[in-house]
Design an enzyme around this catalytic site. Structure first.
Site, PDB file in Angstrom:
ATOM      1  N   LYS A  82       0.846  -1.203   0.000  1.00 32.62           N
ATOM      2  CA  LYS A  82       0.000   0.000   0.000  1.00 32.62           C
ATOM      3  C   LYS A  82       0.881   1.253   0.000  1.00 32.62           C
ATOM      4  O   LYS A  82       1.922   1.284   0.672  1.00 32.62           O
ATOM      5  CB  LYS A  82      -0.891  -0.040   1.244  1.00 32.62           C
ATOM      6  N   SER A 157      -9.506   1.771   3.156  1.00 27.85           N
ATOM      7  CA  SER A 157      -8.695   2.519   2.225  1.00 27.85           C
ATOM      8  C   SER A 157      -7.683   1.676   1.441  1.00 27.85           C
ATOM      9  O   SER A 157      -7.134   2.161   0.456  1.00 27.85           O
ATOM     10  CB  SER A 157      -7.928   3.610   2.979  1.00 27.85           C
ATOM     11  N   SER A 181      -9.480  -0.666   7.349  1.00 32.81           N
ATOM     12  CA  SER A 181      -9.011  -0.490   5.974  1.00 32.81           C
ATOM     13  C   SER A 181      -8.343  -1.685   5.318  1.00 32.81           C
ATOM     14  O   SER A 181      -8.040  -1.637   4.135  1.00 32.81           O
ATOM     15  CB  SER A 181      -8.043   0.692   5.905  1.00 32.81           C
TER      16      SER A 181
END
Ligand code: GLN
Length: 498
Positions: A82, A157, A181
């Site tokens: 990420k 996210s 997330s």
């Protein structure tokens, strides 16, 4: 060999073919790079993907030991990271203009651990700006789409990581979970997502959102791979004082099926309330019923402060975020506004131009919650509620070993559906936030598909009881035998409505 043919491969299968020399690390990454070139125009899961760099890493692997030596645990396996986690020498943008041109000068501990285990760092995945959001729509580099239905969001996210795993652009990825997330996008994309116990995994080199909540966790297609990744990622780190001085989680601690069957399962009634889509509650309840038929002791329990957890989260997380994001001032990192006359003006313009709306909203609300005269009324109250939420769990674990709940109250929603209504967006976190507030390990796995959309089931264990969490998740995965997704590459052209 194609990615489709490897859809049911676990890390152990990749190891086997690599070890036998059926395929070289270079050939393997080429398959995934090819897959990315097919999928990326449709899903935009990656913000940074440098094929040359990936191939170079694979070549390094080829110098690796002769076939009879034991390979490192993740030898030659591509892992996506990420884009709020620092990988040395490449950008870490957090999906925001303010870090658009920022290149990390050092590496996060989790990335170092992946490398040490032989993984190939495959690229950086899209996210909501600074990991604030639940749909990956607030990235300034464009939204990520759900590979299972391109008109829908992948969750957030860590939506880029989840979409990359679901489309099999990569077999494994890591994300960060502050209030859900990793688990919520995993649920939306039909894959496995894990939030480890707070303190299990180092946060060094992970851009801070809410420091008392942030944890890095694995995303994968199979529970066993998530467990392996958790083992690689976890363990004490002198560079992060909040990382617990405990031995790393080990997959060898996971109980056998026979031992797992003795676990008492708690079903918190608040997680099946009116705010949760009926079909989701039904599917999760039906999975629980199957466990009961297997001889598990299932008890209904109550976590009475569940309803207050979300409000408290949005005080605590925003307060911490407002303080953490103060460092982005145009002096130390990233973007600096040009054409300004004074230092104050430079700070001001840099932040106005650099941060997106959701980030600004959170900084303002968080600053307000911390300001003198309001601290007791807001931040402190939020922390008190947090204690009550944690105590609910402590009490529950006197009566049971594991809690089972839905992961998300809703199915993946359409792009644009909630982005203009922050409160609706926040509500999608109601089921993942409480265990994050309590610092507990939680995992989401796909328990069913309804009209082609996945249903995430959440397994929550007591602190540092990843062994139980994985034990139960492995049992469930086997029992339910819901296969991981392998969506067909879309044939609509980029820009079509889909
Ligand atoms: N969706 C939640 C939020 O917006 C959780 C984010 C996260 O876990 N990073 O705060």
């Amino acid at each position: 060999m194609t990615a489709e043919e490897m859809k049911n491969y676990r890390v152990s299968d990749y190891r086997r073919i690599l070890q036998k020399g059926d395929i070289s690390p270079r050939e393997l990454v080429k398959i995934f790079l090819e897959r990315c070139s097919q999928w990326e125009p449709f899903i935009n899961a990656f913000l940074h993907l440098d094929a040359e760099r990936v191939l170079r890493q694979a070549e390094e692997m080829e110098k690796f030991p002769p076939a009879d030596e034991e390979l490192p645990q993740l030898f030659g396996i591509p892992v996506a990271v990420k884009d709020n986690i620092c990988v040395s020498g490449i950008p870490t943008t957090c999906g925001s203009h303010i870090l658009e041109n920022y290149v990390s000068p050092y590496e996060a501990t989790v990335v170092q651990r992946l490398r040490r285990a032989g993984a190939i760092i495959f690229g950086k995945t899209n996210l909501d700006q600074f990991a604030m959001g639940s749909s990956t729509e607030s990235s300034v580099f464009g939204a990520t789409r759900n590979p299972l239905d391109l008109s829908r969001v992948p969750g957030g996210s860590s939506g880029g990581s989840a979409a990359a795993v679901a489309s099999l652009e990569v077999p494994l990825a890591i994300g960060s979970d502050t209030g859900g997330s990793v688990r919520q996008p995993a649920a939306f994309c039909g894959v496995v997502g894990v939030r480890p116990t707070y303190g299990r995994v180092s946060r060094y080199g992970v851009v801070s959102f809410a420091s008392s909540l942030d944890q890095v966790g694995p995303l994968s297609r199979f529970v066993s791979d998530a467990a392996l990744l958790a083992q690689v990622l976890s363990g004490e780190d002198p560079l992060d004082s909040t990382c617990a001085p405990y031995p790393p989680f080990s997959t060898s601690d996971i109980p056998s099926y026979e031992e797992t069957r003795k676990m008492r399962l708690g079903i918190p009634r608040e997680y099946f309330s009116s705010g949760v889509d009926r079909s989701i509650s039904e599917e999760v309840a039906s999975a629980v019923e199957k466990l009961a038929k297997e001889g598990f002791d299932v008890i209904e329990i109550s976590l009475p402060h569940t309803d207050f957890a979300l409000e408290a989260y949005y005080l605590v997380a925003l307060a911490e975020a407002s303080s953490n994001l103060a460092r982005f001032d145009g002096v130390l990192y990233g973007k600096r506004a040009q054409g300004v006359k004074t230092l104050m003006e430079m700070y001001h313009r840099t932040r106005i131009e650099g941060f997106g709306n959701e980030v600004k909203r959170r900084i303002m609300l968080g600053t307000y919650a911390l300001s003198s005269g309001y601290y007791d009324e807001f931040y402190l109250k939020g922390m008190k509620v947090r204690t009550l939420v944690r105590q609910d769990f402590e009490k529950a674990y006197e009566a049971c070993d594991i809690l089972l709940t839905p992961s998300s109250p809703c199915f993946p929603f359409k792009l644009g559906e909630k982005i203009s209504d922050p409160y609706q967006m926040y509500l999608t976190d109601i089921l993942t936030v409480p265990s994050a507030m309590a610092g507990l390990p939680s995992l989401s796995l796909n328990c069913a598909n309804r009209d082609g959309l996945p249903v995430g089931l959440q397994v929550i264990a007591g602190p540092f009881r990843e062994d139980r969490m994985f034990g139960l998740a492995l049992f469930l995965e086997e029992l339910l035998s819901v296969e991981p997704p392998i969506p067909a590459v879309p044939d609509v052209k980029e820009g079509d409505d889909e």
